[in-house]
Scaffold this motif. Structure first.
Motif, PDB file in Angstrom:
ATOM      1  N   SER A  31       5.732  -7.726   0.043  1.00  0.00           N
ATOM      2  CA  SER A  31       5.473  -6.323   0.438  1.00  0.00           C
ATOM      3  C   SER A  31       5.362  -5.207  -0.548  1.00  0.00           C
ATOM      4  CB  SER A  31       6.524  -5.991   1.690  1.00  0.00           C
ATOM      5  OG  SER A  31       7.571  -5.786   1.263  1.00  0.00           O
ATOM      6  N   PRO A  32       4.923  -4.166  -0.325  1.00  0.00           N
ATOM      7  CA  PRO A  32       4.825  -3.292  -1.332  1.00  0.00           C
ATOM      8  C   PRO A  32       6.031  -2.566  -1.422  1.00  0.00           C
ATOM      9  CG  PRO A  32       2.602  -3.065  -0.100  1.00  0.00           C
ATOM     10  CD  PRO A  32       3.597  -4.111   0.838  1.00  0.00           C
ATOM     11  N   VAL A  33       6.963  -2.494  -0.318  1.00  0.00           N
ATOM     12  CA  VAL A  33       8.243  -1.970  -0.687  1.00  0.00           C
ATOM     13  C   VAL A  33       9.060  -2.796  -1.412  1.00  0.00           C
ATOM     14  CG1 VAL A  33      10.231  -1.453   0.802  1.00  0.00           C
ATOM     15  CG2 VAL A  33       8.143  -0.882   1.837  1.00  0.00           C
ATOM     16  N   ALA A  34       8.948  -4.150  -1.279  1.00  0.00           N
ATOM     17  CA  ALA A  34       9.561  -5.091  -2.283  1.00  0.00           C
ATOM     18  C   ALA A  34       9.082  -4.935  -3.519  1.00  0.00           C
ATOM     19  CB  ALA A  34       9.496  -6.387  -1.656  1.00  0.00           C
ATOM     20  N   ALA A  35       7.827  -4.816  -3.678  1.00  0.00           N
ATOM     21  CA  ALA A  35       7.235  -4.666  -5.057  1.00  0.00           C
ATOM     22  C   ALA A  35       7.983  -3.457  -5.710  1.00  0.00           C
ATOM     23  CB  ALA A  35       5.646  -4.480  -4.808  1.00  0.00           C
ATOM     24  N   GLY A  54       7.129   2.424  -0.912  1.00  0.00           N
ATOM     25  CA  GLY A  54       6.974   2.817   0.596  1.00  0.00           C
ATOM     26  C   GLY A  54       5.692   3.675   0.915  1.00  0.00           C
ATOM     27  N   GLY A  55       5.236   4.259   0.226  1.00  0.00           N
ATOM     28  CA  GLY A  55       3.798   5.232   0.188  1.00  0.00           C
ATOM     29  C   GLY A  55       2.702   4.054   0.426  1.00  0.00           C
ATOM     30  N   MET A  56       2.607   3.100  -0.719  1.00  0.00           N
ATOM     31  CA  MET A  56       1.525   2.095  -0.531  1.00  0.00           C
ATOM     32  C   MET A  56       1.829   1.225   0.762  1.00  0.00           C
ATOM     33  SD  MET A  56      -0.484   2.463  -2.733  1.00  0.00           S
ATOM     34  CE  MET A  56      -1.466   1.049  -2.867  1.00  0.00           C
ATOM     35  N   GLN A  57       3.112   1.062   1.431  1.00  0.00           N
ATOM     36  CA  GLN A  57       3.197   0.184   2.540  1.00  0.00           C
ATOM     37  C   GLN A  57       2.967   0.921   3.679  1.00  0.00           C
ATOM     38  OE1 GLN A  57       5.630  -2.980   2.620  1.00  0.00           O
ATOM     39  NE2 GLN A  57       4.110  -3.083   4.352  1.00  0.00           N
ATOM     40  N   LEU A  58       2.857   2.201   3.600  1.00  0.00           N
ATOM     41  CA  LEU A  58       2.236   3.128   4.931  1.00  0.00           C
ATOM     42  C   LEU A  58       0.905   3.197   4.677  1.00  0.00           C
ATOM     43  CD1 LEU A  58       5.140   5.891   4.857  1.00  0.00           C
ATOM     44  CD2 LEU A  58       4.877   3.713   6.608  1.00  0.00           C
ATOM     45  N   ILE A  72      -7.475  -4.351  -0.156  1.00  0.00           N
ATOM     46  CA  ILE A  72      -6.714  -3.963  -1.325  1.00  0.00           C
ATOM     47  C   ILE A  72      -5.420  -4.597  -1.595  1.00  0.00           C
ATOM     48  CG2 ILE A  72      -8.031  -1.593  -1.211  1.00  0.00           C
ATOM     49  CD1 ILE A  72      -5.440  -0.524  -0.283  1.00  0.00           C
ATOM     50  N   ASP A  73      -5.147  -4.837  -2.863  1.00  0.00           N
ATOM     51  CA  ASP A  73      -3.963  -5.410  -3.208  1.00  0.00           C
ATOM     52  C   ASP A  73      -2.778  -4.261  -3.487  1.00  0.00           C
ATOM     53  OD1 ASP A  73      -1.922  -6.808  -4.158  1.00  0.00           O
ATOM     54  OD2 ASP A  73      -2.871  -7.869  -5.823  1.00  0.00           O
ATOM     55  N   ALA A  74      -2.222  -3.911  -2.313  1.00  0.00           N
ATOM     56  CA  ALA A  74      -1.115  -2.864  -2.701  1.00  0.00           C
ATOM     57  C   ALA A  74       0.108  -3.249  -3.405  1.00  0.00           C
ATOM     58  CB  ALA A  74      -0.584  -2.292  -1.384  1.00  0.00           C
ATOM     59  N   LEU A 192      -1.821   9.871   2.067  1.00  0.00           N
ATOM     60  CA  LEU A 192      -2.246   8.584   2.353  1.00  0.00           C
ATOM     61  C   LEU A 192      -1.368   7.924   3.155  1.00  0.00           C
ATOM     62  CD1 LEU A 192      -3.341   7.416  -1.346  1.00  0.00           C
ATOM     63  CD2 LEU A 192      -4.658   7.571   0.784  1.00  0.00           C
ATOM     64  N   PRO A 193       0.126   7.820   3.410  1.00  0.00           N
ATOM     65  CA  PRO A 193       0.515   7.123   4.405  1.00  0.00           C
ATOM     66  C   PRO A 193       0.271   7.827   5.788  1.00  0.00           C
ATOM     67  CG  PRO A 193       2.337   7.999   2.636  1.00  0.00           C
ATOM     68  CD  PRO A 193       0.850   8.342   2.482  1.00  0.00           C
TER      69      PRO A 193
END
Length: 297
Positions: A31-35, A54-58, A72-74, A192-193
């Motif tokens: 997930s983006p958060v883990a990344a 977190g922003g990309m996850q949302l 898209i590959d967040a 963006l979120p």
């Protein structure tokens, strides 16, 4: 901008792992958060990593991929944005709009390339199936992970190794003569979120469960305001008197999430018990027609 070789190596290795985790392992590390967390640890700024992740996850909260669809590959966007943000001292919100989102969009083409090259191993597996060669099937199945991993590892390694000068000049421009653009990108990154939430609400059954939506919003606002005020009051009393040692903590979003989980469980139990109640009522009505039931003998 300063990113050492071992940081590039670790982030590149994770970039290859995260796509395999997303496809087969399912450990939630894709997930983006883990990344953001992992790249933040590698770069030495976990806070910036979590903000960008977190922003990309949302941002992709309501976006999914089914079958051969590509989104898209967040994750990759988060990795490069965190590295550039920390290495060049770039504002995290601006990094989301200026780096993470464009990179994530460009990675659509690498995702398609990974799918396309993977068909080579798929055809080899079909040939081994006809021969009933189980060792060959396993060998080509494992080899199929290679194009997927390389489709992420190559762009990340090249981007981190070669893009430093460009990003450094970009940060200087955004903090200098193009400061108006940098401020605009920061605002866009913060907005963006909300787009992700809007997409999610578009697909959720909001019309059917709108009372829960309103209740969740009100609970979040009331609890956040209440605990923030209490925390501020406690901080003021602590500053006024050293004898006041009681600490006040704010209400975490995890606690609010548990409230939502409880409401969802109540709704689920009602939905499950409703058909049973209807069936019991139908049985009761049928027994009133005069037929002799087993328990009446």
């Amino acid at each position: 901008m300063h990113i050492v070789w071992w940081q590039i190596l670790l982030i590149t290795l994770y970039a290859g792992y995260q796509i395999l985790d997303e496809l087969q392992i399912y450990s939630s590390l894709s997930s983006p958060v883990a990344a953001g967390l992992i790249s933040g640890l590698v770069m030495g700024d976990v806070k910036a990593g979590l903000i960008i992740g977190g922003g990309m996850q949302l941002t992709i909260l309501g976006v999914g991929t089914f079958g051969g669809a590509t989104r898209i590959d967040a994750n990759t966007g988060t990795l490069i944005a965190v590295a550039f943000s920390v290495g060049a001292g770039m504002n995290a919100q601006a990094a989301i709009a200026a780096v993470a989102v464009p990179v994530a969009s460009l990675m659509v083409y690498m995702d398609i390339l990974g799918r396309f090259t993977n068909t080579f191993f798929a055809h080899r597996i079909d040939a081994q199936v006809e021969k009933m060669n189980y060792k060959g099937i396993e060998r080509y199945f494992v080899a199929g992970a290679l194009p997927w991993a390389l489709s992420r590892m190559i762009p990340v390694s090249l981007g981190l190794a070669l893009g430093g000068t460009f990003i450094g000049n970009l940060v200087k421009a955004l903090n200098g003569p193009w400061k108006w653009l940098g401020d605009g990108l920061s605002v866009a990154g913060a907005v963006l979120p909300a787009v992700g939430f809007a997409i999610l609400l578009r697909y959720l059954p909001v019309k059917k469960h709108w009372p829960y939506l309103i209740l969740g919003f009100i609970i979040t606002m009331l609890m956040s305001t209440l605990f923030t005020d209490v925390q501020t009051l406690g901080a003021g009393l602590t500053a006024a008197s050293k004898a006041f040692t009681t600490g006040f903590n704010g209400l975490s979003m995890l606690a609010i999430a548990f409230i939502g989980l409880a409401l969802a469980a109540i709704s689920y139990q009602r939905a499950v018990s409703a058909p049973k109640a209807v069936a019991a009522s139908s049985n009761a009505n049928s027994s009133e027609t005069g037929e002799i039931e087993d328990d009446e003998l």
